[in-house]
Scaffold this motif. Structure first.
Motif, PDB file in Angstrom:
ATOM      1  N   ASN A  35      33.785  39.411  44.825  1.00 21.53           N
ATOM      2  CA  ASN A  35      33.686  38.739  43.776  1.00 21.53           C
ATOM      3  C   ASN A  35      34.895  38.700  42.993  1.00 21.53           C
ATOM      4  O   ASN A  35      35.842  39.499  43.230  1.00 21.53           O
ATOM      5  N   ASP A  36      34.941  37.916  42.058  1.00 16.17           N
ATOM      6  CA  ASP A  36      35.856  37.703  41.008  1.00 16.17           C
ATOM      7  C   ASP A  36      35.931  38.923  40.279  1.00 16.17           C
ATOM      8  O   ASP A  36      34.872  39.210  39.825  1.00 16.17           O
TER       9      ASP A  36
ATOM     10  N   TRP B  62      42.426  31.837  45.002  1.00 14.61           N
ATOM     11  CA  TRP B  62      42.130  33.044  44.669  1.00 14.61           C
ATOM     12  C   TRP B  62      43.563  34.037  44.413  1.00 14.61           C
ATOM     13  O   TRP B  62      44.520  33.263  45.258  1.00 14.61           O
TER      14      TRP B  62
ATOM     15  N   GLN C 178      37.197  41.896  41.015  1.00 10.66           N
ATOM     16  CA  GLN C 178      36.799  43.017  41.737  1.00 10.66           C
ATOM     17  C   GLN C 178      37.885  43.606  42.678  1.00 10.66           C
ATOM     18  O   GLN C 178      39.029  43.055  42.889  1.00 10.66           O
TER      19      GLN C 178
ATOM     20  N   ARG D 203      39.636  34.876  40.530  1.00  8.35           N
ATOM     21  CA  ARG D 203      39.590  33.564  40.852  1.00  8.35           C
ATOM     22  C   ARG D 203      40.513  32.767  39.985  1.00  8.35           C
ATOM     23  O   ARG D 203      40.646  32.856  38.767  1.00  8.35           O
TER      24      ARG D 203
ATOM     25  N   THR E  91      31.249  39.431  52.063  1.00  9.04           N
ATOM     26  CA  THR E  91      29.962  38.799  51.264  1.00  9.04           C
ATOM     27  C   THR E  91      30.135  39.555  49.870  1.00  9.04           C
ATOM     28  O   THR E  91      29.456  39.138  48.907  1.00  9.04           O
ATOM     29  N   ALA E  92      30.759  40.703  49.937  1.00  7.64           N
ATOM     30  CA  ALA E  92      30.576  41.456  48.586  1.00  7.64           C
ATOM     31  C   ALA E  92      31.804  41.296  47.712  1.00  7.64           C
ATOM     32  O   ALA E  92      32.095  41.885  46.645  1.00  7.64           O
TER      33      ALA E  92
END
Lengths: 211, 192
Positions: free
Chosen positions: A181-182, A150, A184, A145, A178-179
């Motif tokens: 994330n920052d 991003w 990742q 992020r 939905t999975a």
């Protein structure tokens, strides 16, 4: 005494004579006239109804055109891929190529790469033509992020700056989003135009070459 | 004038009843209806009048023409317009007479009038030289109907179509009707 022919003739004359004395009453004529007049009136309401229908159709068509041209409408967004030279904005770390992916209401002037409608040949086609993997390019990178936006970095080869609006758009289409994330590792998919069409969690991290 | 709202008739060309009906059906222009009524309105009314009374004849005439106004697609052109109009009028008349329980004419439809009247009555009527209209009223309903339709200009086939009876039956009714009228007016020759 009269002959039969004379009798027939008299019969016909008397019939016509009597008929002439008994015309259709004026009251009946009036009643028919009134009703006939009423029956001619519905032509106007019919015309009005048809006009309303035509106006409604025009209204719907106009609304459709307006929605298509409306900048804030979802269908009006363009996916912009902007490829920038690294020395222009980024000093470190060193990336061979940097791309800015964003979602904009209108194609900006001076865009280096390409602009395409979001609902055009892009994300939606990814799912319909998923089997034809030659049309898409799969890469693994690290998602981070960066303030509101991003970034996805592929070692020091590529840095993708992704507008949060575009990521949200991709996230809608990408079932696995939905999975995301920052920090990742993700697998991101680009089409032939270089547009980002999907992001999903990577099954394994990317091994970068050292040095 | 009762139909003063219509267009002047002099401005309209001459059309047959069937043409006028087609024009009215397609345009709903009252001008064509007026011409149709001018062609056959009095004919139908007089036919109904001879079979009932002024009130009923007027009422049924109105119903017939309003049927034309309300349901312009009813006439399919399978017969002449006049035949169709009289068929409607006749059916409505019978319905109304049955409803009013005034339908009591079937019993004597095939019998000559002479057999219905006693010799004294026949003699009296002949002597009085009844007016044509009164003579007609002495005929049984169905005989009078057949005669009226023939005098109105309908062919045997058309009368058969209007009354929905075989042509032979119509011929018999006409024969009996004319025999009766001949007796009443003093003509002795058989005329069929």
């Amino acid at each position: 005494m009269t002959t039969p022919e004379r009798f027939e003739q008299q019969l016909q004359q008397q019939y016509q004579h009597n008929k002439a004395k008994h015309p259709l009453p004026g009251a009946v004529l009036n009643a028919i006239a009134v009703r006939a007049k009423q029956r001619t009136k519905p032509a106007l309401p019919g015309l009005w109804r048809n006009m309303q229908l035509a106006m409604s159709v025009c209204g719907v068509l106009l609304l459709g055109v307006m929605l298509q041209r409306e900048p804030t409408a979802q269908a009006g967004y363009y996916h912009i891929v902007q490829i920038q030279q690294q020395e222009q904005q980024y000093q470190e770390p060193q990336y061979k190529e940097m791309q800015r992916h964003s979602l904009s209401a209108q194609a900006e002037q001076g865009v280096v790469s390409s602009a395409d409608r979001v609902d055009g040949y892009g994300m939606a086609d990814y799912f319909t033509a998923r089997a034809q993997s030659d049309n898409f390019h799969y890469q693994t990178g690290l998602l981070r992020r960066q303030q509101q936006d991003w970034e996805i970095s592929v070692c020091d080869d590529l840095l993708l700056s992704i507008d949060h609006n575009l990521l949200a758009k991709i996230a809608i289409i990408n079932l696995d989003s939905t999975a995301v994330n920052d920090g990742q590792w993700v697998e991101f998919v680009s089409n032939n135009k270089g547009q980002l069409v999907a992001i999903s969690p990577a099954k394994q991290p990317l091994q970068c070459r050292q040095g | 004038m009762a139909l003063s709202f219509f267009l002047p008739r002099s401005s309209a060309p001459e059309y047959s009843a069937e043409q006028l009906f087609s024009l009215y059906r397609d345009s709903a222009n009252p001008c064509y209806l007026e011409q149709l009524i001018a062609l056959h309105g009095n004919d139908l009314y007089y036919f109904l009048l001879q079979q009932s009374d002024a009130a009923l004849a007027g009422d049924i005439s109105q119903q017939c023409w309003l049927t034309l106004v309300e349901q312009r697609g009813n006439f399919l052109g399978l017969s002449s317009f006049k035949t169709w109009l009289f068929s409607i009028g006749r059916n409505r008349l019978l319905d109304e007479l049955r409803r009013l329980q005034r339908w009591q004419y079937q019993q004597s439809e095939e019998e000559p009038l002479a057999e219905l009247l006693c010799p004294a009555q026949q003699l009296e009527q002949q002597q009085q030289q009844l007016q044509f209209n009164q003579q007609l009223l002495l005929l049984p309903f169905l005989q009078r109907e057949a005669l009226m339709l023939q005098l109105e200009g309908f062919s045997l086939a058309e009368i058969s179509q209007i009354t929905q009876q075989p042509a032979q039956t119509i011929k018999s009714r006409l024969r009996y009707a004319k025999q009766a009228l001949q007796q009443l007016s003093g003509v002795n020759n058989d005329n069929t």
